[in-house]
Motif scaffolding. Structure first.
Motif, mmCIF file in Angstrom:
data_model
loop_
_atom_site.group_PDB
_atom_site.id
_atom_site.type_symbol
_atom_site.label_atom_id
_atom_site.label_comp_id
_atom_site.label_asym_id
_atom_site.label_seq_id
_atom_site.Cartn_x
_atom_site.Cartn_y
_atom_site.Cartn_z
ATOM 1 N N UNK B 163 21.600 21.054 -4.819
ATOM 2 C CA UNK B 163 21.021 21.648 -3.617
ATOM 3 C C UNK B 163 21.657 23.010 -3.411
ATOM 4 N N UNK B 164 20.944 23.850 -2.717
ATOM 5 C CA UNK B 164 21.543 25.141 -2.370
ATOM 6 C C UNK B 164 21.323 25.388 -0.883
ATOM 7 N N UNK B 165 22.093 26.297 -0.376
ATOM 8 C CA UNK B 165 21.953 26.659 1.041
ATOM 9 C C UNK B 165 22.281 28.133 1.178
ATOM 10 N N UNK B 166 21.700 28.746 2.191
ATOM 11 C CA UNK B 166 21.905 30.195 2.357
ATOM 12 C C UNK B 166 22.373 30.494 3.778
ATOM 13 N N UNK B 167 23.400 31.324 3.851
ATOM 14 C CA UNK B 167 23.904 31.791 5.144
ATOM 15 C C UNK B 167 23.536 33.262 5.278
ATOM 16 N N UNK B 168 22.881 33.622 6.355
ATOM 17 C CA UNK B 168 22.425 35.005 6.537
ATOM 18 C C UNK B 168 23.276 35.765 7.540
ATOM 19 N N UNK B 169 23.761 36.924 7.116
ATOM 20 C CA UNK B 169 24.583 37.756 8.008
ATOM 21 C C UNK B 169 23.716 38.816 8.676
ATOM 22 N N UNK B 170 23.950 39.025 9.952
ATOM 23 C CA UNK B 170 23.113 39.979 10.683
ATOM 24 C C UNK B 170 23.896 40.549 11.865
ATOM 25 N N UNK B 171 23.635 41.808 12.168
ATOM 26 C CA UNK B 171 24.271 42.411 13.342
ATOM 27 C C UNK B 171 23.212 42.561 14.431
ATOM 28 N N UNK B 172 23.540 42.043 15.598
ATOM 29 C CA UNK B 172 22.599 42.115 16.721
ATOM 30 C C UNK B 172 23.241 42.952 17.823
ATOM 31 N N UNK B 173 22.479 43.931 18.323
ATOM 32 C CA UNK B 173 23.036 44.808 19.372
ATOM 33 C C UNK B 173 22.628 44.297 20.743
ATOM 34 N N UNK B 174 23.595 44.305 21.671
ATOM 35 C CA UNK B 174 23.309 43.970 23.065
ATOM 36 C C UNK B 174 23.946 45.062 23.899
ATOM 37 N N UNK B 175 23.188 46.090 24.190
ATOM 38 C CA UNK B 175 23.689 47.300 24.865
ATOM 39 C C UNK B 175 24.813 47.907 24.042
#
Lengths: 417, 355
Positions: B163-175
């Motif tokens: 099995x495989x799994x994926x972790x996604x990195x993301x930057x979210x701006x809040x002001x």
């Protein structure tokens, strides 16, 4: 007691008898408030690279740094500096030695400071405010509640000043630790928070009040001296944060017993700290030619209040742009924001690597394998003393105070041994 | 400063982010140790792994393109249920015919039911394994498509794949505040035991770089932007610089301290440097350190003659004849600033790079 040539003492038994007599005389003088000669003082020092069973290493280490050690019996040496016997050095634990002396306080302090400053293998034993808080709880447990205890609190926010053009005092400007608060009409007035005061009261009174007071006024977390009341008479043993211990009791035997007790706790703390924090230890995984890399846990300091940008910058600049800084750190910070920097530097005392993330909210330290646990305790002591007395410390997710506490629980308070 | 959105594409940032997620930290620390909280710890960094020999020959026989051995970025384990996560960090997704797909094929085979053999452990030491990927969130769906195809291909030809799994990195701006988030797909959530589909790893102000301290400072085989490569070079150089200064400070004059690029690299990157098998990468690393050493040597020689002897081939010997000479050399070295170097410029190839 007339002046006596310490060189005539040839055994541990004779040394203890001599210091016992000296202590009794000084105690009488203290009662009359007329001390004619210095008290017996012990300086606890950590020696690196001498953890084996051979005393030879200790002899060579001190000889390189101007102190000749003449062995009297196993693990006990006469200490000779510039031809003068200044006291005795006892190897209490594989890594910790005690220097007993009746030298004048300032002279002895200068000698020990010189030794520590010049030898990367010799460091003070660092008792942080958090460690003292645990030791204070032990004092509460083992002492008669009606005995008097003396606690000195010292916090000097040298990086929080009204005039940033004034440099903070560097390591060479240290004053003696057991001076009373002296007025000085000529001293330049620098506005900053500086708290140094002592509290003397009965154990039960301090026990009842101190916790609440600490919640109200954070410098009360920065215990820099604590007296263990003597278990055999009046007075006690004043432990300072840099491992200096003054015997204000009439018994040297009792003094030495307390030294041994705290030393055992400290040694366990050191071992526990190193086991947890060291990164880069190698354990075979069983794979041919492979090793598992185990990351140690970092030391995390969390400030009770974020530092202002001005304090953050002042701390960073005065630490990493001054060779003789209070924290004894070296490195070229990599700026990652107005209040964030990374330093892949050195503990300049031990000349060992230390990686730091410094922010307004706290500090994270990664300690590579081989860097002594003392680095951690010195960092904690200095942060409490100069930045935030109420800072919280963790090794990984475990509170630092819990490690001190568990180290102390394994050591019985049995002064007969 | 690399923008946070570009930073999440940097494989070395990803590796260090994963390592810090697996280090125990107190509550409300600047970095969320979510993998550590889920019970995982770092088992190995870049171990050399390969499928069991019979599987390897079967793959060859069936014409499955693969790599015989490879080094995943990180292996995590959870002691209480003997789970192992073999992690790869990817700056972007890749196609099914790319060279990275060959590595991914081996990754999916290794993490299958015979992972214990690849790790050199007993069958009972490993209860389950998973191939985990870390990638920017924007590439997660694409990567999922590639991995699904690879897995189906393996199942069709070999009959097994992990099995495989994926972790996604993301930057979210809040002001003014930013959040570095990790999106956890269903497989990752189940395997790692993480409750939320999106977890915040670090919160930071818009003007602050979110990166943690780099535990792995440099990887010549990593595909990085010139700016990130220069940053990592600075970290590597700072660590090498502190190793050199530390060696001088700890000396007992009169003493000669011999320094070679290999020793410095081993000390600055413990356990990592020796693992590179790519000769060109090793040569590149030695060249980098040699370049730094050359600059330090020039500076020391200019101010303190007769302190140094040696050459670029065999390394340098600092002659600390007295405590005064030691203090002088230490002061000189301490003043040297890596920051002032042009770190984006690659060192010129030298005569001794092959040594």
């Amino acid at each position: 007691m007339r002046d006596f040539d310490l060189a005539r003492i040839k055994s541990r038994h004779e040394m203890i008898r001599y210091f016992d007599g000296w202590s009794a005389e000084r105690k009488e003088e203290l009662a009359e408030k007329k001390t004619r000669k210095p008290l017996v003082k012990t300086n606890l020092l950590e020696t690196l690279g001498c953890a084996g069973n051979h005393g030879d290493d200790v002899v060579k280490l001190f000889a390189r740094n101007g102190m000749i050690l003449k062995e009297l019996e196993k693990d006990l040496y006469q200490s000779v500096v510039e031809g003068r016997t200044i006291g005795f050095l006892e190897r209490l634990r594989p890594r910790i030695v005690a220097l007993y002396s009746t030298m004048d306080s300032r002279e002895l302090e200068a000698l020990v400071r010189r030794l520590v400053m010049t030898a990367p293998e010799i460091d003070h034993v660092w008792l942080s405010g958090s460690t003292f808080n645990v030791l204070w709880n032990l004092v509460c447990k083992v002492s008669n509640p009606n005995r008097y205890v003396r606690i000195v609190f010292m916090h000097d926010s040298i990086y929080d000043v009204d005039n940033p053009s004034v440099s903070p005092p560097d390591i060479r400007d240290s004053s003696t630790d057991d001076d009373d608060i002296l007025g000085d009409d000529l001293r330049v007035v620098i506005e900053r928070r500086a708290a140094r005061f002592q509290l003397v009261d009965r154990v039960r009174v301090v026990k009842e009040k101190l916790g609440d007071l600490q919640k109200t006024y954070s410098p009360l977390h920065a215990i820099s001296q604590l007296r263990f009341p003597s278990s055999v008479g009046k007075g006690g043993h004043d432990f300072c944060d840099n491992g200096k211990v003054t015997n204000r009791s009439d018994s040297f035997r009792d003094h030495r017993s307390h030294i041994l007790y705290v030393t055992r706790i400290y040694e366990k703390m050191l071992g526990e700290t190193e086991e947890r924090v060291w990164s880069g230890s190698e354990v075979s995984t069983g794979l041919p030619n492979e090793f598992q890399r185990i990351l140690g846990v970092p030391l995390v300091a969390r400030f009770s209040e974020p530092l202002t940008q001005a304090v953050f910058e002042y701390w960073l600049n005065s630490t990493f742009r001054r060779p003789q800084n209070r924290f004894r750190l070296w490195g070229h910070p990599i700026t990652l924001g107005p209040t964030k920097a990374h330093v892949y530097g050195l503990d300049k005392h031990l000349w060992r690597p230390l990686f730091l993330e410094i922010t307004a909210q706290g500090c994270t330290a990664v300690v590579p394998r081989g860097t002594c646990g003392n680095t951690v305790h010195r960092l904690v002591t200095n942060i409490q003393r100069y930045l935030d007395p109420a800072a919280e410390f963790y090794l990984g997710q475990v509170p630092y105070s819990m490690i001190v506490d568990s180290s102390s629980q394994e050591v019985p308070y049995d002064l007969s041994k | 400063m690399t923008s946070p959105n570009d930073l999440v594409r940097d494989p070395l940032f990803q590796v260090n982010a994963v390592l810090w997620m697996a280090v125990p930290l107190p509550e409300n620390a600047s970095w969320n140790p979510l993998l550590s909280a889920a019970g995982f710890q770092v088992y190995a960094i870049a171990p050399l792994l390969g499928p069991p020999l019979d599987v390897l020959s079967e793959m060859k026989a069936r014409g499955i393109t693969h790599q015989e051995r490879y080094r995943p970025d990180v292996v995590l384990n959870r002691e209480y249920d003997r789970s192992f996560a073999v992690m790869e960090c990817k700056g972007r997704s890749f196609g099914i015919d790319s060279s990275t797909a060959r590595q991914a094929t081996t990754h999916l085979i290794i993490c299958g039911p015979r992972l214990h053999e690849s790790l050199g452990l007993a069958d009972s030491d490993v209860s389950q394994g998973a191939a985990l990927y870390v990638t920017p969130e924007s590439d997660r769906v694409l990567l999922d498509g590639t991995l699904r195809q690879l897995k189906e291909k393996l199942l069709a030809s070999l009959g097994h794949a992990s099995d495989y799994a994926i972790l996604g990195l993301e930057v979210v701006a809040m002001n003014e505040e930013m959040s570095l988030n990790l999106t956890i797909d269903t497989n990752s959530g189940m395997f790692l035991g993480l409750p939320d589909p999106v977890m915040c790893i670090a919160s930071f102000h818009r003007d602050t770089d979110p990166r943690p301290l780099y535990l792995v400072p440099y990887d010549p085989d990593c595909d990085q932007s010139p700016e990130e490569r220069a940053f990592c070079k600075r970290v590597l150089y700072e660590r090498v610089h502190s190793e050199i200064l530390g060696a001088m400070g700890r000396a007992h004059p009169p003493e000669d301290i011999r320094i070679t690029p290999e020793d410095l690299l081993r000390r600055a990157m413990p356990g990592v440097y020796d693992k590179w098998e790519n000769a060109d990468s090793m040569k590149h690393m030695r060249g980098l350190v040699r370049d730094l050493l050359k600059r330090l040597v020039l500076m020391v020689n200019a101010e303190s003659k007769d302190t140094l002897s040696g050459n670029l081939k065999l390394g340098w010997t600092f002659r600390l004849s007295s405590p005064e000479a030691q203090v002088k050399v230490c002061n000189l070295l301490a003043r040297f600033s890596i920051e002032k170097m042009d770190l984006e410029k690659e060192p010129e190839p030298g005569l001794f790079d092959d040594f």
